[in-house]
Write an enzyme that holds these catalytic residues in place. Sequence first.
Site, PDB file in Angstrom:
ATOM      1  N   SER A 146      -6.070 -12.337   4.013  1.00  0.00           N
ATOM      2  CA  SER A 146      -6.040 -11.003   3.400  1.00  0.00           C
ATOM      3  C   SER A 146      -4.805 -10.285   3.896  1.00  0.00           C
ATOM      4  O   SER A 146      -4.370 -10.481   5.041  1.00  0.00           O
ATOM      5  CB  SER A 146      -7.276 -10.201   3.782  1.00  0.00           C
ATOM      6  OG  SER A 146      -7.142  -8.851   3.362  1.00  0.00           O
ATOM      7  N   TYR A 160     -13.158  -6.942   9.517  1.00  0.00           N
ATOM      8  CA  TYR A 160     -12.573  -7.828   8.509  1.00  0.00           C
ATOM      9  C   TYR A 160     -11.152  -8.209   8.905  1.00  0.00           C
ATOM     10  O   TYR A 160     -10.770  -9.391   8.841  1.00  0.00           O
ATOM     11  CB  TYR A 160     -12.584  -7.122   7.156  1.00  0.00           C
ATOM     12  CG  TYR A 160     -12.104  -7.966   5.997  1.00  0.00           C
ATOM     13  CD1 TYR A 160     -12.817  -9.074   5.570  1.00  0.00           C
ATOM     14  CD2 TYR A 160     -10.932  -7.632   5.319  1.00  0.00           C
ATOM     15  CE1 TYR A 160     -12.384  -9.840   4.493  1.00  0.00           C
ATOM     16  CE2 TYR A 160     -10.498  -8.385   4.236  1.00  0.00           C
ATOM     17  CZ  TYR A 160     -11.225  -9.490   3.840  1.00  0.00           C
ATOM     18  OH  TYR A 160     -10.790 -10.243   2.770  1.00  0.00           O
TER      19      TYR A 160
END
Length: 251
Positions: A146, A160
Site C-alpha cells: 500500500s 495498517y
Amino acid sequence: MDNVLTSRLEGKVAFVTGGSRGIGAATVRRLASEGADVAFTYLRNDGKAAEVVEAVKAYGRRGMAYRIDNANAAAVVDTVNGVADTFGRLDILVNNASLFPTGSMVDTGLDDFDHTIAVNVRAPFAASAAAARRMTDGGRIITIGSNVAERAPVPGLGLYTLSKTSLIGMVKGLARELGPRGITVNVVHPGPTDTDLNPADGPNAASFAEHTALGRYADPAEVAATVAHLASADAAYITGASILADGGFSI
C-alpha cells in the site's frame, strides 16, 4: 491487448491470494489473459469465486478457487503445495489477501493486532517461503502492499501502515536470498483504488482522489497491469523493488 502480451505468460502457473474481488480478481483475470493458468484463494463469497474461475476458463486457461482463511498460515502453506501438485508446477505467487484495519493504534487491542499481522504479514511470509520451495527457477513473487507504507497521510491507519511497511523488509530479504535462482521478489503499492471496500464514490473518496496527481481513483485493472508486468520476463531485472501504482498520491 496485442499478441505479445496475450502470450507472455504462456505455460506459467500463478497463485493469487484473495482473488475473488477487487485487485485480486483483476489480477487473476489479467494473468489468465496473458496465458497463465491461475489458482486463487477466497474467504466467503462462493458466487464471486465461481465467476472469477469462469473468467479464467473463458481465456482457455485452467482456473481453481480454494476457500481458506489467510489468517491460518498452515492452510496457506497447504494450498501453495496443493496448487503446485495439482497444476504440476508453480511460477508466480501474488500475495494480495489483506485486512484494512482503522482506528487509533493506542486503543487497538492485541487480539486485533495479532489478527492483522496474521493476515497481512504472516500469511505472505508463509506463502512466499512455501512457494519458493516449490517454484521453478526464474519464478516471480509479487506482494500487494500500500502507498501508506511510505507515509501515514491521515490518523487511524497506523496498524495498517505498520503491516504494509513490514512487507518491504520481507521483499528485500527474499529478493537477496532468491536472486541466485533468478526468482524476483517485489512489492506493488497501490493508492486509492475503486473496490467494494474502498469505492470511488465512497464518503471520503473525493478527498483522497484530490491528493493524487491524476485526480482520480485507480481501476483495479490498472494495478493488475503492473503485477502482470512484474510477473513477466520483461521484468527479469527488477527485484527487491517497491513499485508505486498510486496515481502520484505519494508525490
